[in-house]
Design an enzyme around this catalytic site. Structure first.
Site, PDB file in Angstrom:
ATOM      1  N   GLU A  83       0.833  -1.211   0.000  1.00 36.83           N
ATOM      2  CA  GLU A  83       0.000   0.000   0.000  1.00 36.83           C
ATOM      3  C   GLU A  83       0.866   1.260   0.000  1.00 36.83           C
ATOM      4  O   GLU A  83       0.550   2.236  -0.658  1.00 36.83           O
ATOM      5  CB  GLU A  83      -0.937   0.012   1.215  1.00 36.83           C
ATOM      6  CG  GLU A  83      -2.100  -0.959   1.110  1.00 36.83           C
ATOM      7  CD  GLU A  83      -3.039  -0.648  -0.046  1.00 36.83           C
ATOM      8  OE1 GLU A  83      -3.038   0.479  -0.559  1.00 36.83           O
ATOM      9  OE2 GLU A  83      -3.770  -1.565  -0.460  1.00 36.83           O
ATOM     10  N   GLN A 119       2.539   5.826  -4.817  1.00 35.67           N
ATOM     11  CA  GLN A 119       3.283   6.637  -5.777  1.00 35.67           C
ATOM     12  C   GLN A 119       3.491   5.936  -7.108  1.00 35.67           C
ATOM     13  O   GLN A 119       4.004   6.534  -8.042  1.00 35.67           O
ATOM     14  CB  GLN A 119       4.644   7.012  -5.191  1.00 35.67           C
ATOM     15  CG  GLN A 119       5.568   5.832  -5.041  1.00 35.67           C
ATOM     16  CD  GLN A 119       6.243   5.815  -3.696  1.00 35.67           C
ATOM     17  OE1 GLN A 119       5.700   6.219  -2.698  1.00 35.67           O
ATOM     18  NE2 GLN A 119       7.462   5.345  -3.674  1.00 35.67           N
ATOM     19  N   TYR A 160      -6.136   6.437   4.756  1.00 34.01           N
ATOM     20  CA  TYR A 160      -6.269   5.511   3.625  1.00 34.01           C
ATOM     21  C   TYR A 160      -5.510   4.202   3.903  1.00 34.01           C
ATOM     22  O   TYR A 160      -6.069   3.102   3.839  1.00 34.01           O
ATOM     23  CB  TYR A 160      -5.764   6.134   2.306  1.00 34.01           C
ATOM     24  CG  TYR A 160      -5.605   5.046   1.279  1.00 34.01           C
ATOM     25  CD1 TYR A 160      -6.728   4.490   0.686  1.00 34.01           C
ATOM     26  CD2 TYR A 160      -4.353   4.493   1.005  1.00 34.01           C
ATOM     27  CE1 TYR A 160      -6.619   3.417  -0.185  1.00 34.01           C
ATOM     28  CE2 TYR A 160      -4.230   3.425   0.143  1.00 34.01           C
ATOM     29  CZ  TYR A 160      -5.363   2.888  -0.452  1.00 34.01           C
ATOM     30  OH  TYR A 160      -5.240   1.803  -1.284  1.00 34.01           O
ATOM     31  N   ASP A 212      -9.012   6.198  -1.664  1.00 33.09           N
ATOM     32  CA  ASP A 212      -7.920   6.816  -2.431  1.00 33.09           C
ATOM     33  C   ASP A 212      -8.515   7.477  -3.684  1.00 33.09           C
ATOM     34  O   ASP A 212      -9.745   7.583  -3.815  1.00 33.09           O
ATOM     35  CB  ASP A 212      -6.850   5.773  -2.796  1.00 33.09           C
ATOM     36  CG  ASP A 212      -7.356   4.720  -3.773  1.00 33.09           C
ATOM     37  OD1 ASP A 212      -8.565   4.724  -4.100  1.00 33.09           O
ATOM     38  OD2 ASP A 212      -6.547   3.902  -4.230  1.00 33.09           O
ATOM     39  N   CYS A 244     -17.383   1.553 -19.524  1.00 34.53           N
ATOM     40  CA  CYS A 244     -18.735   1.394 -18.976  1.00 34.53           C
ATOM     41  C   CYS A 244     -19.449   0.156 -19.527  1.00 34.53           C
ATOM     42  O   CYS A 244     -20.222  -0.484 -18.815  1.00 34.53           O
ATOM     43  CB  CYS A 244     -19.569   2.641 -19.240  1.00 34.53           C
ATOM     44  SG  CYS A 244     -18.838   4.116 -18.516  1.00 34.53           S
ATOM     45  N   CYS A 280     -18.609  -2.691 -17.443  1.00 35.65           N
ATOM     46  CA  CYS A 280     -18.537  -2.406 -16.002  1.00 35.65           C
ATOM     47  C   CYS A 280     -19.648  -3.149 -15.247  1.00 35.65           C
ATOM     48  O   CYS A 280     -20.821  -3.073 -15.640  1.00 35.65           O
ATOM     49  CB  CYS A 280     -18.668  -0.897 -15.782  1.00 35.65           C
ATOM     50  SG  CYS A 280     -18.682  -0.496 -14.023  1.00 35.65           S
TER      51      CYS A 280
HETATM   52  S1  SF4 Z   1     -18.770   3.070 -12.484  1.00 32.15           S
HETATM   53 FE1  SF4 Z   1     -18.795   1.836 -14.333  1.00 32.15          FE
HETATM   54  S2  SF4 Z   1     -20.531   2.540 -15.470  1.00 32.15           S
HETATM   55 FE2  SF4 Z   1     -20.077   4.102 -13.974  1.00 32.15          FE
HETATM   56  S3  SF4 Z   1     -18.714   5.516 -15.014  1.00 32.15           S
HETATM   57 FE3  SF4 Z   1     -17.431   4.042 -13.971  1.00 32.15          FE
HETATM   58  S4  SF4 Z   1     -17.037   2.494 -15.538  1.00 32.15           S
HETATM   59 FE4  SF4 Z   1     -18.797   3.672 -16.217  1.00 32.15          FE
END
Ligand code: SF4
Length: 375
Positions: free
Chosen positions: A44, A49, A127, A145, A205, A208
């Site tokens: 950690e 860095q 942290y 973080d 995304c 995700c």
């Molecule tokens: S959490 Fe997932 S869906 Fe939301 S902006 Fe980040 S990558 Fe995109």
């Protein structure tokens, strides 16, 4: 942040989907194969860095040298600094060393197993304390973080400045209200998602695990978040570096105990306005009156977090009868302080814990004729 009363579903997605994804997708890293707080601590501190993938060889080298708290505490500071070489931010290595000694003396060699005791150790802030306490001991504390701030800001569609300490506090408190039982995995999952999927640029995304609940994804604000106001600009400083040669040796000084590269070995260096070698020569002459004229060697640049050194290197000869170690230090602040100095043969320079800002100058020095007879 999301209101926990009215957003049960979104919070559940965050908890469950993140944990499922982390279980399957987490990178296999040496410090993830253990719950030993010592290994988590070292990783950690290094990760503060350096990117995880980059730090692995440094981590392995450090752990090989100091496999446990006892061996770290028993080492000399120079040995610890040497093992840290290349990572920069040497005060972090010093804090590791100091903390290891405290663990040996005040905790009988047993790593503190809770957040509040961890915070008492030098170099461990909220942290790192949160990361160690939650990952090694599954204590219900957050570890916030930059990655976590980014993921949470986006997930909650928050337009608060993530560079602001108040925002960090709000996120920290909010996460602590939603921490699931598997706290360590949840914290690590957030960090991992921030590093692998919800990256600063071009977040992925479409793959995700959180996209169904992610508020900025729903509102189409992904490209606007997180909000991070610009930091103060880095200050450029013109520096002159003195490369002093005495026979087959080069001259080094130990920097002062505070400030930039504190207590590291370095070449003499001063801030300059002329860039002709006069400033460093003038300063050095206070200690070596019989200096030769400066020979320009070359230029180099080193970027610190808040300062950029634009360095011009000048070579000087000092007569071989000059004393071993003048009792003064030539700092970039043009101060003279009693501090360690030494001449070193070119082949033994590797024994010195020389920060990268200076070790990278050796290539330049080696390339010029001034150094042809330094062996
Ligand atoms: S959490 Fe997932 S869906 Fe939301 S902006 Fe980040 S990558 Fe995109």
């Amino acid at each position: 942040m999301l209101d926990t009363k009215n957003n049960d579903c979104l919070i559940e997605i965050l908890q469950l989907e993140l944990l499922n994804w982390f279980e399957k997708a987490k990178r296999d890293l040496p410090f993830r194969r253990t719950k030993d707080p010592y290994f988590i601590w070292i990783s950690e501190i290094m990760a503060q860095q350096t990117q995880i993938d980059t730090l692995i060889p440094y981590y392995n080298r450090f752990i090989e040298s100091f496999p446990d708290v006892a061996s770290l505490a028993a080492a000399t500071e120079d040995q610890v600094i040497k093992a840290w070489e290349g990572l920069g931010y040497y005060s972090r290595a010093r804090n590791l060393h100091r903390a290891s000694k405290i663990i040996m003396t005040e905790y009988a060699g047993c790593f503190p197993d809770n957040f509040s005791d961890l915070l008492k150790l030098p170099g461990i802030g909220p942290y790192t304390g949160g990361a160690i306490a939650s990952i090694a001991f599954n204590e219900k504390v957050s570890a916030v973080d930059g990655n976590v701030l980014r993921v949470i800001s986006r997930y909650c569609n928050s337009f608060d400045d993530i560079g602001d300490a108040k925002t960090k506090k709000i996120v920290t408190v909010w996460i602590e209200t939603i921490l699931p039982k598997a706290t360590g995995d949840f914290n690590e999952g957030l960090m991992e998602l921030g590093a692998m999927i919800c990256t600063p640029q071009n977040p992925k995304c479409l793959i995700c695990p959180l996209r169904l609940g992610c508020q900025c994804h729903s509102f189409g604000t992904t490209n606007e978040l997180p909000i991070k106001k610009k930091k103060q600009k880095q200050v450029h400083k013109k520096m002159e570096v003195g490369i002093l040669k005495r026979g087959g040796e080069l001259f080094f000084v130990k920097r002062p105990g505070s400030g930039l590269l504190s207590e590291m070995w370095s070449f003499p260096i001063v801030e300059t306005t002329t860039e002709k070698g006069d400033d460093i020569k003038k300063k050095l002459q206070e200690f070596f009156p019989e200096l030769s004229e400066p020979v320009f060697i070359g230029e180099s640049r080193h970027v610190f977090s808040h300062i950029i050194w634009e360095m011009s290197l000048y070579g000087f000869e000092v007569p071989s009868q000059v004393c071993e170690a003048p009792k003064a230090y030539i700092s970039d602040e043009m101060e003279a302080l009693p501090i360690k100095t030494q001449f070193k043969g070119r082949d033994s320079i590797n024994d010195l814990a020389l920060p990268v800002a200076f070790s990278k100058l050796l290539t330049l020095i080696d390339a010029v004729s001034l150094q042809t007879d330094v062996k």
